[in-house]
Design an enzyme around this catalytic site. Structure first.
Site, PDB file in Angstrom:
ATOM      1  N   ASP A  18      -8.535 -18.364 -14.705  1.00 47.57           N
ATOM      2  CA  ASP A  18      -8.720 -17.061 -15.341  1.00 47.57           C
ATOM      3  C   ASP A  18      -9.340 -16.047 -14.383  1.00 47.57           C
ATOM      4  O   ASP A  18      -9.843 -14.999 -14.818  1.00 47.57           O
ATOM      5  CB  ASP A  18      -9.642 -17.197 -16.565  1.00 47.57           C
ATOM      6  N   ASP A  43     -15.317 -29.244 -14.252  1.00 44.75           N
ATOM      7  CA  ASP A  43     -15.688 -27.877 -13.919  1.00 44.75           C
ATOM      8  C   ASP A  43     -15.583 -27.664 -12.418  1.00 44.75           C
ATOM      9  O   ASP A  43     -15.461 -28.620 -11.632  1.00 44.75           O
ATOM     10  CB  ASP A  43     -17.110 -27.584 -14.395  1.00 44.75           C
ATOM     11  N   ASP A  56     -18.097 -27.750 -25.831  1.00 42.73           N
ATOM     12  CA  ASP A  56     -18.130 -29.201 -25.648  1.00 42.73           C
ATOM     13  C   ASP A  56     -18.929 -29.896 -26.752  1.00 42.73           C
ATOM     14  O   ASP A  56     -18.477 -30.875 -27.351  1.00 42.73           O
ATOM     15  CB  ASP A  56     -18.708 -29.545 -24.273  1.00 42.73           C
ATOM     16  N   ASP A 111     -17.643 -27.018 -10.100  1.00 41.38           N
ATOM     17  CA  ASP A 111     -18.663 -27.543  -9.192  1.00 41.38           C
ATOM     18  C   ASP A 111     -18.649 -29.063  -9.095  1.00 41.38           C
ATOM     19  O   ASP A 111     -19.561 -29.649  -8.505  1.00 41.38           O
ATOM     20  CB  ASP A 111     -20.050 -27.069  -9.636  1.00 41.38           C
TER      21      ASP A 111
END
Length: 486
Positions: A88, A143, A236, A145
């Site tokens: 995005d 994610d 989540d 990271d």
């Protein structure tokens, strides 16, 4: 005046009761974790299921390339793996991601670069959009990271050995734990969640939660629970509760580690904490009633779920206790009639010692680094947590009031790598009044500390020391940032 003083004491005692309940649930989880045995590794499936790896990213120039490289290196049977880069982004990282995707597609990897016309629904919207474009039976999520090891899927997928297993979560590792005191304290707190709390919940048969990344979902579980919702900032936790209320079982694998980058700057940590705590409050408001009305759940599971969902509320309670603690020093010094109440409060404080047991267990399991001591680490961690109480309590209040706010990503610099662009371009915006309020509170708690010493009432002195250190640190950081910007 006596009415006001009585009210202060009563509210303070009620806060202690809440903290006692939270402390006792953590104590029980610690006992369960200490007795827990590892879940035996199931045999490899005869036919490996189709797996889709989803990588939701947004303006991750410093880390998107290494994330794609790690996903492309995952070891899984040929033809059974799909990778989606759910991008995005609105910056130059789009071109970088597209180039890495094209590179791996040319090598034969089934990887796609998925772009949406808008960022509607933020991360939840991106995950739902990607799910509609894949045929994967199991959905792994990482994610930006995170750096999963090549054998991640082969170690995790066999645990879907029963059709009612809806999600398998792994433990977070810390790529940059030793970068600074800030990252070490974050690792200290996260290790307690992953090495004690999650293990204890699984051992006791209580609700677990998907931690947003480093886990794998069964596609039919996501669909049965209603799919990804964007009405909380913790999609989540929201989906975790909806799925388990539907009867799905979760598994947690502390032996499988998914390394990740910790926020290296205090402002990045504050941004992350705001999202986590506001989202947890939103989820508590959404699901707490459903939990207590669920006939299939035991009272113990309902109690654990309650304190789990209200975990962020601890910061609001700490802030209330901190604000009340200063006038209570004077009340105790001048109103002997309240002495029994203060003695009772002292007894309640001793009952908070289970939290020390909780963190010490995590400290032991993580393998204490050479030359570091548990006591000072715990003290600094508590000081940092108390210093964040104002911001996190504000986030909790906004969550319970259903005040809408955008999903603000946590800045990542690329641990162990040279950032691709100046770090200041990643700094989150914050409410400008908060640093000033934290400075005022630093002086306020310092006054309480001074009053306690003056009156010879030392019971709240340790509390006030931690508050002064915590709020003073945040104030000093904000002042340094302000001076650097001039």
């Amino acid at each position: 005046m006596l009415f006001l003083e009585t009210g202060l004491v009563v509210v303070y005692l009620l806060c202690l009761v809440f903290m006692l309940g939270f402390s006792l649930t953590q104590w029980q989880l610690t006992r369960l974790a200490r007795r827990a045995r590892p879940v035996p590794a199931p045999p490899a499936p005869a036919t490996w299921p189709l797996v889709t790896v989803q990588l939701p990213v947004y303006n991750e120039l410093n880390v998107v390339a290494r994330l794609i490289e790690a996903a492309a290196a995952l070891d899984y049977p040929p033809g059974r793996l799909r990778i989606q880069v759910l991008d995005d982004s609105t910056d130059e990282s789009v071109a970088l991601a597209a180039a890495r995707v094209a590179h791996h597609r040319a090598l034969g990897t089934a990887i796609t670069h998925v772009r949406r016309p808008t960022r509607h629904g933020y991360k939840a919207g991106a995950l739902a959009h990607g799910l509609a474009e894949t045929d994967g039976e199991l959905i792994a999520i990482f994610d930006a990271d995170f750096l999963p090891a090549p054998d991640f899927l082969r170690r995790v997928i066999p645990y879907f050995d029963s059709p009612d297993i809806g999600m398998v979560q792994t433990r977070w590792g810390h790529l940059n734990e030793d970068t600074s005191l800030l990252t070490r304290l974050q690792a200290f707190g996260l290790n307690a969640h992953f090495l004690v709390e999650q293990v204890g919940r699984q051992a006791g048969g209580h609700f677990l939660n998907f931690n947003g990344t480093g886990g794998v979902w069964r596609r039919t579980c996501i669909a049965d629970a209603g799919g990804w919702h964007a009405d909380t900032l913790t999609e989540d936790l929201d989906l975790s509760y909806r799925a388990q209320l539907r009867g799905w079982r979760f598994r947690y694998l502390p032996q499988v580690v998914a390394p990740a980058e910790l926020p290296a700057r205090l402002d990045a940590l504050q941004s992350q904490q705001h999202r986590w705590n506001k989202g947890a409050a939103e989820t508590a408001r959404k699901h707490l009633g459903h939990v207590w009305r669920a006939p299939a759940l035991s009272v113990a599971t309902k109690l654990h779920a309650t304190f789990h969902l209200l975990n962020s509320t601890v910061f609001a309670v700490i802030l209330v206790m901190a604000l009340l603690s200063v006038p209570l020093v004077a009340v105790r010094a001048h109103q002997a009639a309240f002495e029994p109440a203060f003695e009772l409060a002292a007894g309640f404080v001793l009952l908070l010692l289970p939290l020390v047991y909780y963190y010490y267990t995590a400290w032991q399991r993580a393998g204490p680094p050479a030359g570091r001591w548990f006591g000072p680490t715990l003290g600094l961690f508590l000081a940092l947590s108390m210093g964040l109480a104002l911001r996190n309590a504000r986030a909790v209040l906004l969550g319970f009031l259903r005040r809408a706010s955008p999903f603000v990503r946590t800045p990542k610099l690329g641990a162990g790598h040279v950032p691709a662009r100046p770090a200041h371009r990643y700094h989150p915006r914050e409410a400008s009044q908060l640093p000033l309020a934290e400075g005022v509170l630093t002086l306020y708690f310092l006054a309480g500390l001074t009053a306690g010493v003056y009156y010879g009432r030392y019971g709240l002195v340790p509390f006030h020391v931690l508050l002064v250190v915590g709020f003073g640190t945040l104030t000093g950081y904000a002042l340094r940032q302000w001076l650097a910007s001039d």
